[in-house]
Design an enzyme around this catalytic site. Structure first.
Site, PDB file in Angstrom:
ATOM      1  CG  ASP A   1      -3.152   3.435  -3.005  1.00  0.00           C
ATOM      2  OD1 ASP A   1      -4.223   2.909  -3.350  1.00  0.00           O
ATOM      3  OD2 ASP A   1      -2.888   3.759  -1.839  1.00  0.00           O
ATOM      4  CD  GLU A   2      -5.487  -1.211  -1.282  1.00  0.00           C
ATOM      5  OE1 GLU A   2      -5.684  -2.327  -0.781  1.00  0.00           O
ATOM      6  OE2 GLU A   2      -5.894  -0.154  -0.759  1.00  0.00           O
TER       7      GLU A   2
ATOM      8  CG  ASP B   1      -2.051   0.876   1.195  1.00  0.00           C
ATOM      9  OD1 ASP B   1      -3.021   0.623   1.928  1.00  0.00           O
ATOM     10  OD2 ASP B   1      -2.001   1.843   0.433  1.00  0.00           O
TER      11      ASP B   1
END
Length: 521
Positions: free
Chosen positions: A96-97, A5
């Site tokens: 983003d993860e 993350d």
DNA sequence: GCGGATCAC
DNA sequence: TATGGTGATCCGC
């Protein structure tokens, strides 16, 4: 399983690109909604999902930056490039993860050479000049959504063998450095006179492997990531949050470690347990994951089978042990919030626009669908959806609008004064347009659809059909009146009238078929 | 299949 | 002054 993350992703990108933001409380988003905030702003209670104007009240000095998605997409690509070297089947949950399965990588790693675990690095410092030769300057191409990095940097960071060989490259940089001035004319910072790079060797175990991956992400993006390592995705997701920012946490694949970790964990930490579920469970004195097991009797009584199994899995720390690739898309939608709207024509116009957008999106994705859902949110924030499944797959905005219009009309007719703040149109029951055979679009589709309609109608009384047709005729008349009343929407209503006519002919045919069937009987 | 709700990001 | 947009899933009809 590993969950990675990026730390305060959007905010971090903006801070990276504008150093003046680094010392400030800042958030990315708009006045109505913030996507993320930096840690300074978080100290004031400014959180993602919070309206900007409320955040401003909490923190007077808050700087709000409008999001730049092309940047985030570009950075995400860089991150994914790193991911792919550890698990080519990684699965992104957002920009983003993502989840990675390190199993194969760890097998490889056990037999790897030191050199293969050595990451070349450019050490950066605020005091040093990076605006020329050594600078991985970020150049965004807004059209492509891609990021270009100067070749020099590419050479340095993507060649693991750099330090194993007699490296002329290093010598060149050193040599050229000697001819440089002490300070840069542009940024007035000190210029490197020696090669500004080094290398870091990482160890054999998974903690080291994940550190290495995070280091590579940082080298390539100048942004930090946090990671969680655990025997399954459910746990790894929770772990990635434990040592945020710029940290990692591991739950060992042993029964003890898993139980120790899960027992005292607040249920809200589990992905899938939201605000409502938390409140409901807290009403049964369930706050920690171990409570789920303690209260399993009551839980089983009040829960569905699916929910109960889900709860039990959580309480035992059981989750998926593989990364599942994203299946086929099941729906596609467009929705928009606007200032209070009461005017009907304006509503129909908005609806048309949304259908137009949706049609375009469907076409771009080579998709067609047959279930159209209209969503409205009233000024009191209550949400209502209305859906209708049509006979044939389509991506044509006029056909979408034809149905959406009907659904909207029903809503408008059913309420005295409709005050809207949002409208949305969704298409589901999707298929790839290439898979649609001509059969499905012409006579066969038409006939099967008609059979269905006849079957449905014959279940009703025949005079209801006539009433229905009369009602439709009245509807058409209403629309005609509206068309006369509204000049700028003339074309739109003309289209509606057109399509309605087709539908009416359709109905007439059904009557004929219906009569034939009843005659036979 | 439909509509309301919940959830993640 | 003012509270987002997209997609998925589940539940109860």
């Amino acid at each position: 399983m590993v969950h990675v993350d990026m730390d305060m992703f959007y905010a971090a990108v903006e801070m990276r690109d504008d150093p003046s933001l680094r010392e400030k409380a800042m958030a990315v988003g708009g006045n109505s909604m913030l996507s993320t905030s930096n840690y300074i702003a978080r100290r004031f209670g400014v959180r993602a999902g919070m309206p900007g104007f409320i955040a401003k009240k909490l923190c007077q000095d808050l700087t709000i930056i409008r999001p730049h998605f092309f940047k985030y997409k570009a950075v995400s690509k860089q991150v994914q490039k790193v991911f792919a070297t550890y698990d080519p089947n990684f699965s992104m949950m957002s920009l983003d993860e993502g989840y990675l399965d390190f199993t194969s990588h760890m097998q490889w790693r056990r037999e790897s050479e030191d050199s293969e675990r050595t990451v070349p690095v450019v050490w950066r410092s605020e005091e040093m000049c990076f605006c020329e030769k050594y600078c991985p300057k970020y150049v965004y191409d807004e059209n492509q959504g891609q990021e270009e990095i100067p070749e020099k940097n590419e050479d340095i960071s993507s060649s693991p063998d750099l330090f194993d060989e007699d490296d002329s490259n290093e010598e060149n940089i050193k040599a050229s450095g000697e001819n440089l001035p002490d300070f840069c004319e542009n940024c007035e910072k000190r210029i490197f006179k020696t090669a500004p790079f080094d290398a870091v060797l990482f160890g054999l175990d998974i903690n080291e492997a994940v550190k290495e991956m995070r280091f590579r992400i940082e080298q390539s993006t100048h942004l930090t990531a946090s990671a969680g390592i655990a025997p399954n995705t459910l746990l790894s997701k929770v772990c990635s949050d434990m040592n945020k920012p710029n940290g990692q946490y591991r739950v060992l694949p042993t029964r003890e470690d898993v139980i120790n970790f899960i027992d005292e964990l607040p249920i809200r930490k589990i992905s899938g347990i939201g605000k409502v579920c938390e409140k409901m469970l807290s009403g049964m004195e369930i706050k920690y994951c171990q409570d789920l097991f303690k209260k399993r009797g009551e839980l089983q009584l009040i829960s569905s089978d699916i929910s109960f199994r889900y709860y039990m899995k959580i309480s035992l720390g059981i989750g998926s042990t593989f990364v599942s690739s994203h299946g086929e898309r099941k729906s596609m939608s467009v929705e928009r919030t606007f200032r209070e709207m009461t005017d009907r024509d304006e509503m129909y116009k908005k609806c048309l626009d949304l259908c137009n957008e949706l049609g375009g999106d469907l076409k771009r994705h080579n998709l067609v669908g047959k279930t159209i859902t209209l969503k409205i949110k009233k000024s009191d924030f209550s949400v209502k959806t209305k859906a209708q499944t049509i006979a044939n797959f389509t991506d044509d905005y006029e056909l979408i609008f034809k149905t959406a219009y009907d659904l909207l009309e029903t809503e408008i007719m059913n309420s005295k004064l409709l005050k809207l703040r949002l409208m949305g149109v969704r298409m589901s029951t999707l298929q790839e347009s290439s898979k649609i055979t001509s059969k499905q679009n012409d006579i066969k589709g038409f006939l099967t659809n008609m059979k269905k309609k006849v079957a449905k109608r014959s279940a009703e009384k025949p005079d209801l059909i006539k009433k229905g047709l009369k009602r439709d005729a009245e509807k058409r008349e209403t629309i005609n009146i509206k068309r006369r009343a509204s000049n700028n929407l003339k074309d739109m209503f003309a289209k509606i009238k057109e399509t309605r006519k087709v539908e009416a002919d359709d109905e007439d045919d059904i009557i004929v078929v219906y009569e034939k069937i009843t005659d036979k009987k």
